[in-house]
Design a protein around this motif. Structure first.
Motif, PDB file in Angstrom:
ATOM      1  N   GLU A 171       0.848  -1.183   0.000  1.00 61.67           N
ATOM      2  CA  GLU A 171       0.000   0.000   0.000  1.00 61.67           C
ATOM      3  C   GLU A 171       0.890   1.241   0.000  1.00 61.67           C
ATOM      4  O   GLU A 171       2.013   1.186   0.486  1.00 61.67           O
ATOM      5  CB  GLU A 171      -0.824   0.012   1.301  1.00 61.67           C
ATOM      6  CG  GLU A 171      -2.272   0.215   1.105  1.00 61.67           C
ATOM      7  CD  GLU A 171      -3.080  -0.053   2.383  1.00 61.67           C
ATOM      8  OE1 GLU A 171      -4.277  -0.273   2.234  1.00 61.67           O
ATOM      9  OE2 GLU A 171      -2.526  -0.056   3.506  1.00 61.67           O
ATOM     10  N   ALA A 195      -2.179   7.057  -8.157  1.00 57.40           N
ATOM     11  CA  ALA A 195      -3.141   5.945  -8.138  1.00 57.40           C
ATOM     12  C   ALA A 195      -3.273   5.310  -9.515  1.00 57.40           C
ATOM     13  O   ALA A 195      -3.473   4.100  -9.639  1.00 57.40           O
ATOM     14  CB  ALA A 195      -4.496   6.423  -7.632  1.00 57.40           C
ATOM     15  N   ASN A 196      -3.134   6.110 -10.562  1.00 58.48           N
ATOM     16  CA  ASN A 196      -3.256   5.587 -11.908  1.00 58.48           C
ATOM     17  C   ASN A 196      -2.017   4.867 -12.394  1.00 58.48           C
ATOM     18  O   ASN A 196      -2.083   4.051 -13.292  1.00 58.48           O
ATOM     19  CB  ASN A 196      -3.566   6.730 -12.871  1.00 58.48           C
ATOM     20  CG  ASN A 196      -4.997   6.663 -13.309  1.00 58.48           C
ATOM     21  OD1 ASN A 196      -5.339   5.918 -14.213  1.00 58.48           O
ATOM     22  ND2 ASN A 196      -5.831   7.385 -12.592  1.00 58.48           N
ATOM     23  N   GLY A 197      -0.890   5.208 -11.786  1.00 60.13           N
ATOM     24  CA  GLY A 197       0.366   4.636 -12.248  1.00 60.13           C
ATOM     25  C   GLY A 197       0.656   3.258 -11.674  1.00 60.13           C
ATOM     26  O   GLY A 197       1.464   2.519 -12.221  1.00 60.13           O
ATOM     27  N   ILE A 198       0.041   2.918 -10.571  1.00 56.74           N
ATOM     28  CA  ILE A 198       0.358   1.648  -9.914  1.00 56.74           C
ATOM     29  C   ILE A 198      -0.925   0.873  -9.601  1.00 56.74           C
ATOM     30  O   ILE A 198      -2.005   1.447  -9.569  1.00 56.74           O
ATOM     31  CB  ILE A 198       1.140   1.858  -8.593  1.00 56.74           C
ATOM     32  CG1 ILE A 198       0.402   2.846  -7.671  1.00 56.74           C
ATOM     33  CG2 ILE A 198       2.561   2.333  -8.860  1.00 56.74           C
ATOM     34  CD1 ILE A 198       1.005   2.986  -6.311  1.00 56.74           C
ATOM     35  N   SER A 199      -0.761  -0.430  -9.350  1.00 52.67           N
ATOM     36  CA  SER A 199      -1.966  -1.220  -9.057  1.00 52.67           C
ATOM     37  C   SER A 199      -2.175  -1.393  -7.557  1.00 52.67           C
ATOM     38  O   SER A 199      -3.037  -2.139  -7.139  1.00 52.67           O
ATOM     39  CB  SER A 199      -1.878  -2.561  -9.767  1.00 52.67           C
ATOM     40  OG  SER A 199      -0.759  -3.261  -9.278  1.00 52.67           O
ATOM     41  N   LEU A 200      -1.388  -0.685  -6.734  1.00 52.01           N
ATOM     42  CA  LEU A 200      -1.579  -0.803  -5.280  1.00 52.01           C
ATOM     43  C   LEU A 200      -2.620   0.196  -4.799  1.00 52.01           C
ATOM     44  O   LEU A 200      -2.801   1.243  -5.401  1.00 52.01           O
ATOM     45  CB  LEU A 200      -0.280  -0.451  -4.540  1.00 52.01           C
ATOM     46  CG  LEU A 200       0.949  -1.272  -4.792  1.00 52.01           C
ATOM     47  CD1 LEU A 200       2.073  -0.767  -3.904  1.00 52.01           C
ATOM     48  CD2 LEU A 200       0.656  -2.725  -4.480  1.00 52.01           C
ATOM     49  N   PRO A 201      -3.267  -0.103  -3.674  1.00 51.21           N
ATOM     50  CA  PRO A 201      -4.156   0.888  -3.077  1.00 51.21           C
ATOM     51  C   PRO A 201      -3.357   2.118  -2.619  1.00 51.21           C
ATOM     52  O   PRO A 201      -2.263   1.978  -2.074  1.00 51.21           O
ATOM     53  CB  PRO A 201      -4.734   0.173  -1.855  1.00 51.21           C
ATOM     54  CG  PRO A 201      -4.395  -1.267  -2.007  1.00 51.21           C
ATOM     55  CD  PRO A 201      -3.223  -1.359  -2.923  1.00 51.21           C
TER      56      PRO A 201
ATOM     57  N   SER B 113      -6.905  -8.154 -11.698  1.00 50.41           N
ATOM     58  CA  SER B 113      -7.071  -7.351 -12.910  1.00 50.41           C
ATOM     59  C   SER B 113      -6.846  -5.906 -12.495  1.00 50.41           C
ATOM     60  O   SER B 113      -6.468  -5.636 -11.355  1.00 50.41           O
ATOM     61  CB  SER B 113      -8.484  -7.538 -13.475  1.00 50.41           C
ATOM     62  OG  SER B 113      -9.423  -6.929 -12.597  1.00 50.41           O
ATOM     63  N   ARG B 114      -7.090  -4.988 -13.395  1.00 49.26           N
ATOM     64  CA  ARG B 114      -6.917  -3.565 -13.078  1.00 49.26           C
ATOM     65  C   ARG B 114      -7.800  -3.163 -11.872  1.00 49.26           C
ATOM     66  O   ARG B 114      -7.367  -2.472 -10.977  1.00 49.26           O
ATOM     67  CB  ARG B 114      -7.272  -2.750 -14.326  1.00 49.26           C
ATOM     68  CG  ARG B 114      -7.059  -1.298 -14.182  1.00 49.26           C
ATOM     69  CD  ARG B 114      -5.776  -0.833 -14.889  1.00 49.26           C
ATOM     70  NE  ARG B 114      -5.406   0.488 -14.385  1.00 49.26           N
ATOM     71  CZ  ARG B 114      -4.317   0.724 -13.674  1.00 49.26           C
ATOM     72  NH1 ARG B 114      -3.480  -0.241 -13.401  1.00 49.26           N
ATOM     73  NH2 ARG B 114      -4.060   1.944 -13.238  1.00 49.26           N
ATOM     74  N   LYS B 117      -7.838  -6.042  -7.119  1.00 43.75           N
ATOM     75  CA  LYS B 117      -6.483  -6.053  -6.581  1.00 43.75           C
ATOM     76  C   LYS B 117      -6.227  -7.294  -5.731  1.00 43.75           C
ATOM     77  O   LYS B 117      -7.108  -7.782  -5.044  1.00 43.75           O
ATOM     78  CB  LYS B 117      -6.250  -4.783  -5.766  1.00 43.75           C
ATOM     79  CG  LYS B 117      -6.667  -3.559  -6.575  1.00 43.75           C
ATOM     80  CD  LYS B 117      -5.893  -2.322  -6.321  1.00 43.75           C
ATOM     81  CE  LYS B 117      -6.090  -1.406  -7.502  1.00 43.75           C
ATOM     82  NZ  LYS B 117      -5.782  -0.028  -7.275  1.00 43.75           N
ATOM     83  N   MET B 121      -7.643  -7.031   0.089  1.00 41.86           N
ATOM     84  CA  MET B 121      -7.381  -6.471   1.406  1.00 41.86           C
ATOM     85  C   MET B 121      -8.401  -5.394   1.691  1.00 41.86           C
ATOM     86  O   MET B 121      -8.564  -4.474   0.900  1.00 41.86           O
ATOM     87  CB  MET B 121      -5.963  -5.892   1.422  1.00 41.86           C
ATOM     88  CG  MET B 121      -5.553  -5.360   2.758  1.00 41.86           C
ATOM     89  SD  MET B 121      -3.759  -5.211   2.871  1.00 41.86           S
ATOM     90  CE  MET B 121      -3.474  -3.828   1.816  1.00 41.86           C
TER      91      MET B 121
END
Lengths: 255, 203
Positions: A171, A195-201, B113-114, B117, B121
Motif C-alpha cells: 500500500e 493511483a493511476n500509475g500503480i496497481s496498489l491501493p 485485474s486492473r 487487486k 485487502m
C-alpha cells in the motif's frame, strides 16, 4: 458488492501523546492515543494509523506499549509508522499488535529494505509512506521529501511509487507536504497520477479540512482510502458523519 | 470453566485473536499454547494462520499435527484465514501444498485485474448461504476484514460467500468446525459478535 472505501483517522504521537500541527509546526496536544483510538473505533473508523513522530530510541518503548494497548482494545486494523529502520523494528511492532507497518525515510535511503520486509512479512503488512512536494517549475513533477519535509531528495514521486510497488509494498500512504495541515483539501492531481500509475491501493493524506475533501480524494483522486487527523481529533466531524457524507455521494462505505 | 486454546505453532497474529476473545469472554479462559497436553485438555480450539500456507504447514510439527487432527474432529473449532485453508484438501500456493482434508474444497489464487487487486485487502460483505449458530445477531451482508491472495471457490461445506471479482467461499461449517477466510479479530462489532457466538457455541 466490492471492497469498501476506507476512512483512516491518523494519530500523530509525540512522547505518548496525540499531537497535530500545521505543516508540522504549532503542535497542539489532542490527547491520549488509546482513548482517541477507542473513540474512532466506536464511530466506525475502518482502520487506525499511528505515526510516532518523535521516533527516538528513548521513547521507543513507550511506542510499543501504546501499540499494545491500542491493539488490545480496538479490533480494527492498526498501522504503525515513524522511525521504522530495521527488520527487528517491524517484528517488534507486529508482535506488539500492529497489523501493518509504515516505512518512509528508511525506504528512501535503502529501497532494498522494502523488498526484504515484504519478503519476510508479506506485502499485506508493508505500507510505504511517501511525502511529496509539488515543483514550482513543472505541473507534472512531485519531489519525494523526507524528515518531515526538511530534506529534499530530488526523486520523482511517480517513479518512486512504481519502484516500491515492484519491490513488494502492499500500500502507499501518500502525503502532500504542501497541503498537510492547511485544510485546503488533498492534492488530487498528485493522488490521481500516483493511483493511476500503480496497481496498489493509495491512501490520500494531507490537507483535509471538510467532508467534501474526503469525497474528492476518492472521486477525483481515485484513492482507495482517505486519511485525516485534525478534523476528527478536535471533533469538528465524527467518522460517522464523514461516512454518511461519502455514502450520500455514492461511495461504497462500511456501516 | 471453559478452556479455549489458541493453537500457537509460530504463525499468525495470536495477540489480536486472543485479545478479541478475551474482550468478549465472560467466564472462559483464553490460552495461547503449543503444548500438546494443554491442547488435549481444552474444550474449544482456535486455529489461526497468517502468511504462506507452505510455511504454516511446515511450522506444524508431526506431534502437533497429529494432536490437532485428533482434537479438531471432536471439539468446537474455529479456523481463521490460512488456518481455514489448511483444513481444506489442497492449495495451489507455493507450487501445490496438501491440506488436512477435514473440509471439502481446494484453494486457488485470486484472479487479479486492473480493478481487482490482489491481495484482497479490506472490508467486504459476507453473504449468508445458510443459517449457523455462529452467525447469530450478525446481519446478512455485514462487512468483515479480509487479507488474502488465495481463496476457495466452491465447497459443499460453504456457509457464506463474498465477491472480489469472482464469488468465493468466505466461511465454511461442518459439524463442530467453523472456518473463516476473513479476520473476525479485525472486524470490529461483527467480528466480536462472531467470537462471542463461538464461545457460546455447544455442539
Amino acid at each position: 458488492m466490492a471492497v469498501a472505501k476506507r476512512i483512516i483517522p491518523c494519530l500523530d504521537v509525540d512522547k505518548g501523546r496525540v499531537v497535530k500541527g500545521v505543516n508540522f509546526l504549532n503542535i497542539r496536544d489532542a490527547g491520549d492515543p488509546v482513548e482517541i483510538a477507542k473513540r474512532y473505533d466506536k464511530e466506525g473508523a475502518d482502520e487506525i494509523t499511528m505515526l510516532d513522530i518523535t521516533a527516538s530510541h528513548e521513547t521507543r518503548e513507550t511506542t510499543y506499549k501504546t501499540v499494545e494497548s491500542i491493539a488490545s482494545q480496538v479490533f480494527i486494523p492498526l498501522t504503525v509508522g515513524g522511525g521504522v529502520r530495521s527488520i527487528d523494528d517491524i517484528k517488534r511492532l507486529l508482535r506488539s499488535g500492529a497489523d501493518k507497518v509504515s516505512i518512509n525515510t528508511s525506504a528512501v535511503e535503502n529501497p532494498d529494505f522494502v523488498k526484504e520486509a515484504a519478503d519476510k512479512f508479506g506485502s499485506q503488512c508493508i505500507v510505504v509512506a511517501v511525502d511529496a512536494k509539488a515543483s514550482s517549475k513543472s505541473k507534472d513533477f512531485w519531489e519525494v521529501v523526507t524528515y518531515g519535509g526538511r530534506n529534499r531528495t530530488g526523486m520523482d514521486v511517480l517513479g518512486w511509487t512504481q519502484q516500491v510497488a515492484d519491490y513488494g509494498a502492499g500500500e502507499i500512504l501518500l502525503t502532500s507536504m504542501d497541503r498537510d495541515g492547511t485544510k485546503e483539501g488533498f492534492d488530487n492531481d498528485l493522488v490521481f497520477r500516483v493511483a493511476n500509475g500503480i496497481s496498489l491501493p493509495v491512501i490520500a493524506s494531507g490537507g483535509v479540512g471538510n467532508l467534501d475533501h474526503l469525497i474528492d480524494g476518492i472521486k477525483v483522486g481515485g484513492a482507495e482510502a482517505v486519511l485525516a487527523a485534525s478534523i476528527f481529533h478536535f471533533s469538528e466531524y465524527t467518522i460517522k458523519e464523514a461516512k454518511e457524507a461519502m455514502r450520500a455521494s455514492g461511495i461504497e462505505v462500511r456501516f | 470453566m471453559t478452556q479455549v486454546v489458541v493453537i500457537d505453532y509460530g504463525m499468525g497474529n495470536l495477540h489480536s485473536v486472543s485479545k478479541a476473545l478475551e474482550a468478549v469472554s465472560v467466564s472462559e479462559t483464553i490460552t495461547v499454547s503449543s503444548d500438546l497436553e494443554v491442547i488435549k485438555k481444552s474444550d474449544k480450539l482456535v486455529f489461526p494462520g497468517v502468511g504462506a500456507i507452505k510455511d504454516c504447514m511446515e511450522a506444524f510439527s508431526v506431534d502437533l499435527k497429529e494432536t490437532v487432527l485428533d482434537e479438531v474432529k471432536r471439539k468446537p473449532t474455529l479456523a481463521i484465514c490460512v488456518g481455514m485453508q489448511m483444513l481444506l484438501e489442497s492449495s495451489e500456493e507455493n507450487d501445490g501444498v496438501e491440506g488436512l482434508s477435514i473440509l471439502d474444497g481446494t484453494v486457488t489464487k485470486i484472479q487479479s485485474s486492473r480493478e481487482i487487486k490482489v491481495p484482497h485487502m479490506g472490508w467486504n460483505q459476507v453473504k449468508f448461504l445458510k443459517d449457523h449458530p455462529l452467525l447469530k445477531n450478525i446481519d446478512d451482508s455485514s462487512f468483515f476484514y479480509f487479507v488474502h491472495s488465495y481463496c476457495c471457490l466452491s465447497s459443499k461445506d460453504a456457509l457464506t460467500e463474498t465477491t472480489h471479482g469472482e464469488r468465493f467461499i468466505s466461511s465454511l461449517a461442518k459439524d463442530n468446525i467453523f472456518a473463516v477466510q476473513f479476520h473476525p479479530e479485525k472486524s470490529q462489532t461483527a467480528g466480536l459478535e462472531l467470537y462471542k457466538n463461538f464461545l457460546d457455541w455447544s455442539v
